[in-house]
Design a protein around this motif. Structure first.
Motif, PDB file in Angstrom:
ATOM      1  N   SER A 201      -1.038   6.138  11.023  1.00  0.00           N
ATOM      2  CA  SER A 201      -2.436   5.904  11.377  1.00  0.00           C
ATOM      3  C   SER A 201      -3.303   7.068  10.912  1.00  0.00           C
ATOM      4  CB  SER A 201      -2.567   5.740  12.893  1.00  0.00           C
ATOM      5  OG  SER A 201      -2.187   6.925  13.550  1.00  0.00           O
ATOM      6  N   LEU A 202      -4.609   6.816  10.836  1.00  0.00           N
ATOM      7  CA  LEU A 202      -5.533   7.866  10.394  1.00  0.00           C
ATOM      8  C   LEU A 202      -5.522   9.062  11.339  1.00  0.00           C
ATOM      9  CD1 LEU A 202      -8.591   5.735   9.196  1.00  0.00           C
ATOM     10  CD2 LEU A 202      -6.932   6.959   7.786  1.00  0.00           C
TER      11      LEU A 202
ATOM     12  N   GLU B 132       3.702   2.015   2.594  1.00  0.00           N
ATOM     13  CA  GLU B 132       3.217   1.775   3.949  1.00  0.00           C
ATOM     14  C   GLU B 132       3.975   0.588   4.556  1.00  0.00           C
ATOM     15  OE1 GLU B 132       0.703   2.297   7.353  1.00  0.00           O
ATOM     16  OE2 GLU B 132       1.122   3.574   5.620  1.00  0.00           O
TER      17      GLU B 132
ATOM     18  N   TRP C  88       5.914   9.780  -3.081  1.00  0.00           N
ATOM     19  CA  TRP C  88       5.155   8.788  -2.335  1.00  0.00           C
ATOM     20  C   TRP C  88       6.111   7.839  -1.633  1.00  0.00           C
ATOM     21  CZ3 TRP C  88       5.826   3.667  -3.985  1.00  0.00           C
ATOM     22  CH2 TRP C  88       6.398   3.513  -5.242  1.00  0.00           C
TER      23      TRP C  88
ATOM     24  N   ASN D  63       4.414   3.462   9.322  1.00  0.00           N
ATOM     25  CA  ASN D  63       2.990   3.142   9.422  1.00  0.00           C
ATOM     26  C   ASN D  63       2.281   4.365   9.972  1.00  0.00           C
ATOM     27  OD1 ASN D  63       4.447   0.260  10.205  1.00  0.00           O
ATOM     28  ND2 ASN D  63       2.700   0.039   8.837  1.00  0.00           N
TER      29      ASN D  63
ATOM     30  N   LYS E 129       0.840  -1.197   0.000  1.00  0.00           N
ATOM     31  CA  LYS E 129       0.000   0.000   0.000  1.00  0.00           C
ATOM     32  C   LYS E 129       0.876   1.249   0.000  1.00  0.00           C
ATOM     33  CE  LYS E 129      -3.757  -2.208   2.618  1.00  0.00           C
ATOM     34  NZ  LYS E 129      -4.578  -2.148   3.849  1.00  0.00           N
ATOM     35  N   TYR E 130       0.305   2.309  -0.557  1.00  0.00           N
ATOM     36  CA  TYR E 130       0.987   3.593  -0.522  1.00  0.00           C
ATOM     37  C   TYR E 130       0.799   4.223   0.849  1.00  0.00           C
ATOM     38  CZ  TYR E 130       1.375   3.171  -5.583  1.00  0.00           C
ATOM     39  OH  TYR E 130       1.671   2.729  -6.840  1.00  0.00           O
ATOM     40  N   ARG E 131       1.867   4.822   1.351  1.00  0.00           N
ATOM     41  CA  ARG E 131       1.803   5.461   2.663  1.00  0.00           C
ATOM     42  C   ARG E 131       1.119   6.826   2.565  1.00  0.00           C
ATOM     43  NH1 ARG E 131       7.477   6.623   4.998  1.00  0.00           N
ATOM     44  NH2 ARG E 131       7.687   4.472   4.258  1.00  0.00           N
ATOM     45  N   ARG E 132       0.253   7.073   3.516  1.00  0.00           N
ATOM     46  CA  ARG E 132      -0.437   8.362   3.550  1.00  0.00           C
ATOM     47  C   ARG E 132       0.561   9.479   3.828  1.00  0.00           C
ATOM     48  NH1 ARG E 132      -3.263  11.568   7.272  1.00  0.00           N
ATOM     49  NH2 ARG E 132      -2.606  10.267   9.024  1.00  0.00           N
ATOM     50  N   GLY E 133       0.515  10.513   3.017  1.00  0.00           N
ATOM     51  CA  GLY E 133       1.432  11.631   3.198  1.00  0.00           C
ATOM     52  C   GLY E 133       1.006  12.554   4.328  1.00  0.00           C
ATOM     53  N   VAL E 134       1.992  13.243   4.895  1.00  0.00           N
ATOM     54  CA  VAL E 134       1.738  14.237   5.943  1.00  0.00           C
ATOM     55  C   VAL E 134       2.338  15.548   5.461  1.00  0.00           C
ATOM     56  CG1 VAL E 134       2.068  14.862   8.353  1.00  0.00           C
ATOM     57  CG2 VAL E 134       1.841  12.450   7.720  1.00  0.00           C
ATOM     58  N   SER E 135       1.497  16.522   5.224  1.00  0.00           N
ATOM     59  CA  SER E 135       1.954  17.774   4.617  1.00  0.00           C
ATOM     60  C   SER E 135       2.794  18.585   5.598  1.00  0.00           C
ATOM     61  CB  SER E 135       0.757  18.607   4.151  1.00  0.00           C
ATOM     62  OG  SER E 135      -0.070  18.929   5.253  1.00  0.00           O
TER      63      SER E 135
END
Length: 506
Positions: free
Chosen positions: A394-395, A258, A255, A392, A116-122
């Motif tokens: 988290s939301l 995850e 990108w 990893n 999975k692609y890791r969620r970015g943090v701006s």
């Protein structure tokens, strides 16, 4: 010297480290032992389990099929420069942290492996010259563009157009590889993509190329140099092609994977059904069988040096610079020593409180940046520092403010002293340094892909432009080259005018 099970004859002493640069006089004989009867190789070895080695194993298995014994030797952890460290039970990237949207092989790997692609943090970035912040991102894109124009004129537009033109030509490699074409040297590969223009870019400094484009010296010093310092630990005297790869990596459309980018390497080795051998290779010995067919034997370090069985092909997917510890035995003529050393860079993951006063913000609650790049000011001991987030995400993850204890990655040319850490951080709980012999020094001599028939050097591509995707491209090229050489398909190697040829094939 003890022998591994199934080993064959050995003996003889070590010669000095031999490697990359030689005239490929053997290229004409590379197909002399072609197996036109369709018999695949019995054994292939890959030395190194970074992204280059693991991708090579993946592609070799795909081309040669399931019957080949595929051994991958790795002296450390799988992943190479894709590595993580643990802080407070969370893992963080200590090596290659981000990938570009045009990294098509890496994207394919992620999809094939079900990752999975890791969620970015701006977060915003600034440039620091040792005295003050001279350039900063804001929350407004148009304001950022206006500031760039006001300070640098149209230099940033010229740079962007130049990088995009280079990347547009570079992506031709995916079409070539999809049609099965391979190259026996990095020079031939680059020439097929951009002709003499690409080759010249490997021989002249980035700064000269940009000045010729009309990019201002101020823009080079304040924008380009900080990016090169962060990505390669060097200055703008790096070859222009290396600089273009680095500047493309500064693009916003980035990108990561995850769970950590090194999961790609682990997954590729698994799907390739490769036999991972945790050992350090100390030598490669040339063997000659009946009919003058070339094979190779490896020696690995241990309580006693051990020799392997004979391999039909060997892919070297680890750097062959000074201090690599690999010798080449019984080659006639001998391989010449590799030219050029790898440039050291240190990535330090620090858990602590950033000293925002250093950047002109006495109150850390007002510090707005997630990352700070630096110019080549003599007093600066680090190339960049950035708040990082776990592999990893988290939301509910929230990037901490500078007034809170956070995890930062610091890039520096040397291991940070305690005094330097105290300068950069008000206080800290831990600091884990990883030293990377990351990229060849500017001006290092190019290395061939095909060192001898059946002996391939994957990391020679580093000298053109080191990056995870470049290693993946090199891995695909080596696998195709080995396949075509084994079966005598010379028309698929080093073909000219490939763009025209592919258009007619379509």
């Amino acid at each position: 010297m003890r022998r591994l099970p199934g080993s064959v004859g050995g003996g003889g002493g070590f010669r000095p480290l031999l490697a990359a640069l030689l005239a490929l006089s053997s290229a004409s004989s590379a197909t002399a032992s072609a197996h036109v009867d369709g018999t695949p190789p019995s054994r292939i070895a890959v030395v190194g389990a970074g992204i280059g080695g693991s991708a090579a194993a993946h592609f070799l298995r795909r081309h040669f099929g399931a019957d080949v014994q595929l051994d991958v030797y790795e002296k450390g952890e799988v992943g190479g420069r894709l590595s993580t460290v643990t802080v407070n039970r969370e893992r963080y990237e200590s090596g290659g942290a981000v990938l570009h949207s045009l990294n098509l092989h890496m994207r394919d790997f992620v999809e094939q492996l079900g990752l999975k692609y890791r969620r970015g943090v701006s977060g915003k970035t600034a440039v620091f010259d040792g005295a003050e912040v001279i350039l900063e991102e804001t929350d407004w894109y148009l304001l950022d563009l206006f500031r760039l124009w006001w300070r640098y004129g149209i230099s940033f537009i010229r740079l962007q157009m130049w990088v995009e033109e280079i990347m547009e030509k570079f992506v031709r490699i995916y079409k070539y590889q999809a049609h099965g074409y391979a190259f026996s040297s990095v020079e031939d590969l680059l020439d097929s993509l951009g002709g003499s223009g690409f080759l010249n870019m490997t021989r002249r400094p980035l700064s000269d190329s940009l000045l010729e484009l009309g990019v201002s010296q101020r823009f080079i010093d304040e924008v380009v140099a900080p990016v090169i310092r962060l990505n390669y630990g060097q200055n703008v005297s790096v070859p222009a092609f290396v600089g273009a790869v680095s500047l493309a990596g500064a693009h916003s459309n980035l990108w990561a994977v995850e769970g950590g980018n090194k999961l790609v390497c682990e997954g590729l080795l698994k799907t390739a059904n490769a036999n991972l051998v945790p050992a350090r290779v100390t030598s490669v010995r040339l063997l000659r069988s009946a009919g003058d067919v070339l094979q190779y034997q490896l020696s690995v370090a241990g309580e006693e040096e051990a020799a392997t069985a004979a391999y039909d092909a060997v892919v070297l997917a680890a750097p062959l610079g000074s201090g690599s510890g690999v010798s080449f035995l019984d080659f006639d003529p001998p391989l010449e020593p590799a030219q050029g050393d790898y440039y050291g860079m240190v990535a330090t993951v620090v858990h602590g409180y950033l000293n925002t006063s250093l950047f002109g913000f006495p109150d850390p609650r007002l510090f707005p940046y997630a990352g700070v790049l630096t110019t080549a000011a003599p007093a600066l001991f680090f190339n960049g520092v950035a708040a990082v987030y776990p592999v990893n995400v988290s939301l509910g993850f929230r990037r901490k403010g500078a007034h809170e204890a956070g995890v930062y990655k610091v890039f520096s040319p040397k291991v940070l002293t305690r005094e330097q850490l105290k300068t950069l951080f008000r206080s800290y709980y831990s600091a884990q340094a990883t030293e990377w012999q990351a990229y060849p020094r500017a001006g290092s001599t190019a290395a061939p892909v095909e060192m001898r028939p059946g002996l391939y050097y994957l990391n020679g591509v580093d000298r053109a432009g080191g990056a995870a995707e470049m290693s993946a491209v090199a891995a695909k090229n080596v696998a195709l080259l080995a396949y075509h050489r084994w079966y005598g398909r010379s028309l698929q190697v080093d073909r000219k005018d490939l763009m025209h040829r592919i258009k007619t094939e379509l």
